[in-house]
Scaffold this active site. Structure first.
Site, PDB file in Angstrom:
ATOM      1  N   HIS A   3      -3.509   7.120   2.004  1.00  0.00           N
ATOM      2  CA  HIS A   3      -3.870   5.785   1.516  1.00  0.00           C
ATOM      3  C   HIS A   3      -5.255   5.440   2.064  1.00  0.00           C
ATOM      4  O   HIS A   3      -5.548   5.706   3.232  1.00  0.00           O
ATOM      5  CB  HIS A   3      -2.827   4.780   1.989  1.00  0.00           C
ATOM      6  N   ASN A  14     -10.137  -0.542  -0.649  1.00  0.00           N
ATOM      7  CA  ASN A  14      -8.678  -0.438  -0.644  1.00  0.00           C
ATOM      8  C   ASN A  14      -8.140  -1.061  -1.940  1.00  0.00           C
ATOM      9  O   ASN A  14      -8.219  -2.270  -2.131  1.00  0.00           O
ATOM     10  CB  ASN A  14      -8.142  -1.176   0.589  1.00  0.00           C
ATOM     11  N   CYS A  33       0.813  -1.226   0.000  1.00  0.00           N
ATOM     12  CA  CYS A  33       0.000   0.000   0.000  1.00  0.00           C
ATOM     13  C   CYS A  33       0.842   1.271   0.000  1.00  0.00           C
ATOM     14  O   CYS A  33       0.321   2.356  -0.240  1.00  0.00           O
ATOM     15  CB  CYS A  33      -0.942  -0.009   1.197  1.00  0.00           C
TER      16      CYS A  33
HETATM   17  N1  COA Z   1     -18.664  -8.159   9.352  1.00  0.00           N
HETATM   18  C1  COA Z   1     -19.126  -8.292  10.604  1.00  0.00           C
HETATM   19  N2  COA Z   1     -18.308  -8.555  11.650  1.00  0.00           N
HETATM   20  C2  COA Z   1     -17.008  -8.645  11.431  1.00  0.00           C
HETATM   21  C3  COA Z   1     -16.453  -8.517  10.115  1.00  0.00           C
HETATM   22  C4  COA Z   1     -17.353  -8.267   9.074  1.00  0.00           C
HETATM   23  N3  COA Z   1     -16.923  -8.114   7.799  1.00  0.00           N
HETATM   24  N4  COA Z   1     -15.118  -8.667  10.182  1.00  0.00           N
HETATM   25  C5  COA Z   1     -14.818  -8.892  11.467  1.00  0.00           C
HETATM   26  N5  COA Z   1     -15.955  -8.888  12.218  1.00  0.00           N
HETATM   27  C6  COA Z   1     -16.103  -9.097  13.653  1.00  0.00           C
HETATM   28  C7  COA Z   1     -14.937  -9.838  14.232  1.00  0.00           C
HETATM   29  O1  COA Z   1     -15.107 -11.233  14.097  1.00  0.00           O
HETATM   30  C8  COA Z   1     -14.960  -9.383  15.671  1.00  0.00           C
HETATM   31  O2  COA Z   1     -15.954 -10.122  16.363  1.00  0.00           O
HETATM   32  P1  COA Z   1     -15.697 -10.618  17.868  1.00  0.00           P
HETATM   33  O3  COA Z   1     -15.511  -9.367  18.652  1.00  0.00           O
HETATM   34  O4  COA Z   1     -16.944 -11.395  18.171  1.00  0.00           O
HETATM   35  O5  COA Z   1     -14.453 -11.439  17.801  1.00  0.00           O
HETATM   36  C9  COA Z   1     -15.424  -7.931  15.566  1.00  0.00           C
HETATM   37  O6  COA Z   1     -16.083  -7.815  14.308  1.00  0.00           O
HETATM   38  C10 COA Z   1     -14.296  -6.934  15.626  1.00  0.00           C
HETATM   39  O7  COA Z   1     -13.271  -7.363  14.702  1.00  0.00           O
HETATM   40  P2  COA Z   1     -11.961  -6.570  14.512  1.00  0.00           P
HETATM   41  O8  COA Z   1     -11.036  -7.297  13.612  1.00  0.00           O
HETATM   42  O9  COA Z   1     -11.431  -6.176  15.872  1.00  0.00           O
HETATM   43  O10 COA Z   1     -12.521  -5.267  13.789  1.00  0.00           O
HETATM   44  P3  COA Z   1     -11.794  -3.916  13.570  1.00  0.00           P
HETATM   45  O11 COA Z   1     -12.570  -2.844  14.180  1.00  0.00           O
HETATM   46  O12 COA Z   1     -10.314  -3.974  13.887  1.00  0.00           O
HETATM   47  O13 COA Z   1     -11.923  -3.735  11.978  1.00  0.00           O
HETATM   48  C11 COA Z   1     -10.505  -3.911  10.039  1.00  0.00           C
HETATM   49  C12 COA Z   1     -11.283  -4.655  11.100  1.00  0.00           C
HETATM   50  C13 COA Z   1      -9.781  -4.880   9.152  1.00  0.00           C
HETATM   51  C14 COA Z   1     -11.503  -3.090   9.244  1.00  0.00           C
HETATM   52  C15 COA Z   1      -9.501  -2.956  10.728  1.00  0.00           C
HETATM   53  O14 COA Z   1      -8.797  -3.660  11.710  1.00  0.00           O
HETATM   54  C16 COA Z   1      -8.510  -2.322   9.801  1.00  0.00           C
HETATM   55  O15 COA Z   1      -8.850  -1.489   8.986  1.00  0.00           O
HETATM   56  N6  COA Z   1      -7.201  -2.659   9.947  1.00  0.00           N
HETATM   57  C17 COA Z   1      -6.095  -1.993   9.271  1.00  0.00           C
HETATM   58  C18 COA Z   1      -6.153  -2.059   7.785  1.00  0.00           C
HETATM   59  C19 COA Z   1      -4.937  -1.423   7.200  1.00  0.00           C
HETATM   60  O16 COA Z   1      -4.659  -0.265   7.397  1.00  0.00           O
HETATM   61  N7  COA Z   1      -4.136  -2.184   6.511  1.00  0.00           N
HETATM   62  C20 COA Z   1      -2.897  -1.655   5.995  1.00  0.00           C
HETATM   63  C21 COA Z   1      -2.958  -1.385   4.570  1.00  0.00           C
HETATM   64  S1  COA Z   1      -3.643  -2.705   3.645  1.00  0.00           S
END
Ligand code: COA
Length: 329
Positions: free
Chosen positions: A256, A286, A116
């Site tokens: 980004h 993304n 990214c």
């Molecule tokens: N729909 C519904 N629930 C979902 C889900 C979805 N698509 N994906 C995950 N969940 C659930 C999880 O299972 C978890 O449930 P639990 O609490 O029962 O275990 C809960 O939602 C929270 O999950 P979590 O992974 O902590 O969510 P988050 O708030 O961290 O969001 C991302 C996930 C991926 C959106 C976020 O972490 C993110 O953007 N990360 C960084 C991305 C990035 O910058 N990458 C670098 C460049 S690629």
């Protein structure tokens, strides 16, 4: 002799027509529009459905549009760099395939892999070819067919990614506009949180790697989220301070587009108002190396000559950084 800066003298993007909405995804995995919108800001992503097309086809469309828009003869292009983690194949490079598809018969070309952060690292690299005085017309493309790495049974990742390409033309500028400064970093200590586990020389493709789904993108979202916010914000602040600027001097931030919450937190840390922050994640998701030039393309109507623009990114590697440019158009 006046200093040569590498100025962006044209930007053009290309996205496939087909889209997957949050409602479409909610029929494929256990998710819903409300969760995706509130946790990521994404509403839809464009996807390249045609199985005979790959990243170089999207890159070529973006470059063809750029050449037309800037009235540039493809034979005058001297170098094409394609930032991508989804080349059509391991080799030949996506850049070589792109160059031939657009008729850039006098160019040399290479790929740059920095996930990214690819466009950011590519812009710093491309700028050096111009600043040296050796090259006059360089094209940098950010292009990724992320759907080729996406597991549509995994709700943690399939909601995030889309396909796109966008390209910029770089030419010498002696008026003080163009790429001014950058702060770029890598640290692979925690690379396993965000990677493609198999298909490289460490773990070549086998039946086992395919069965284990190791050719799909892997991300442990939470640790990546935390470090992405800090890294983008800190490097953006550093590049501002090095150039005696504060948030008030910034006209636009082009971050980004991985997560709207990361974008908002970075903008908040820099003291920017929402109207200073370029955001289009809702339409594309993304698109990895394509997010920043695609955002530049969507917002170029708002930029004025001499505007101070900060680009910031974080991605696999880990790789991250920020770049300061003065808009030249
Ligand atoms: N729909 C519904 N629930 C979902 C889900 C979805 N698509 N994906 C995950 N969940 C659930 C999880 O299972 C978890 O449930 P639990 O609490 O029962 O275990 C809960 O939602 C929270 O999950 P979590 O992974 O902590 O969510 P988050 O708030 O961290 O969001 C991302 C996930 C991926 C959106 C976020 O972490 C993110 O953007 N990360 C960084 C991305 C990035 O910058 N990458 C670098 C460049 S690629």
């Amino acid at each position: 002799m006046k200093t040569i800066h590498a100025a962006i003298t044209g930007v053009h993007g290309w996205v496939p027509q087909d889209v997957i909405t949050n409602d479409d995804l909610s029929k494929m995995v256990d998710t819903n529009d409300e969760w995706i919108t509130s946790r990521t800001g994404i509403k839809q992503r464009h996807i390249l459905k045609d199985p005979t097309k790959a990243t170089s086809d999207m890159a070529a469309e973006a470059v063809k549009g750029l050449l037309k828009k800037t009235k540039t003869n493809p034979a005058d292009i001297e170098l094409i760099i394609v930032a991508t983690i989804t080349p059509d194949m391991m080799f030949p490079s996506c850049a070589a395939l792109t160059a031939t598809k657009v008729g850039a018969v006098n160019a040399f070309a290479f790929d740059l892999n920095s996930a990214c952060s690819g466009f950011l690292f590519g812009l710093e690299t491309a700028a050096k070819f111009i600043e040296s005085g050796t090259y006059k017309k360089v094209i940098l493309v950010g292009a990724d067919k992320m759907t080729s790495l996406t597991d549509y049974t995994n709700r943690n990742t399939c909601i995030l990614f889309g396909d796109a390409a966008a390209a910029v033309l770089l030419e010498p500028n002696t008026e003080g506009n163009g790429v001014i400064d950058s702060v770029l970093h890598v640290d692979s200590t925690n690379w396993e949180y965000l990677c493609l586990k198999a298909g490289g020389s460490l773990k070549p493709a086998t039946h086992e790697t395919v069965d284990a789904g190791e050719h799909f993108i892997y991300q442990d979202g939470q640790p990546v989220f935390k470090i992405a916010v800090n890294s983008m914000a800190n490097t953006a602040r550093e590049v501002l301070e090095r150039n005696s600027l504060t948030g008030k001097d910034v006209n636009f931030l082009i971050p980004h587009q991985a997560n709207k919450r990361i974008i908002d937190a970075t903008g908040h840390y820099l003291g920017l108002k929402p109207e200073q922050i370029c955001v289009n994640i809702e339409n594309y998701g993304n698109t990895t190396a394509a997010t920043i030039p695609l955002c530049m393309w969507d917002f170029e109507h708002a930029f004025k000559k001499g505007d101070n623009i900060i680009l910031a990114a974080f991605g696999g590697g880990y790789s991250w950084g920020a770049l300061y440019l003065k808009w030249a158009l």
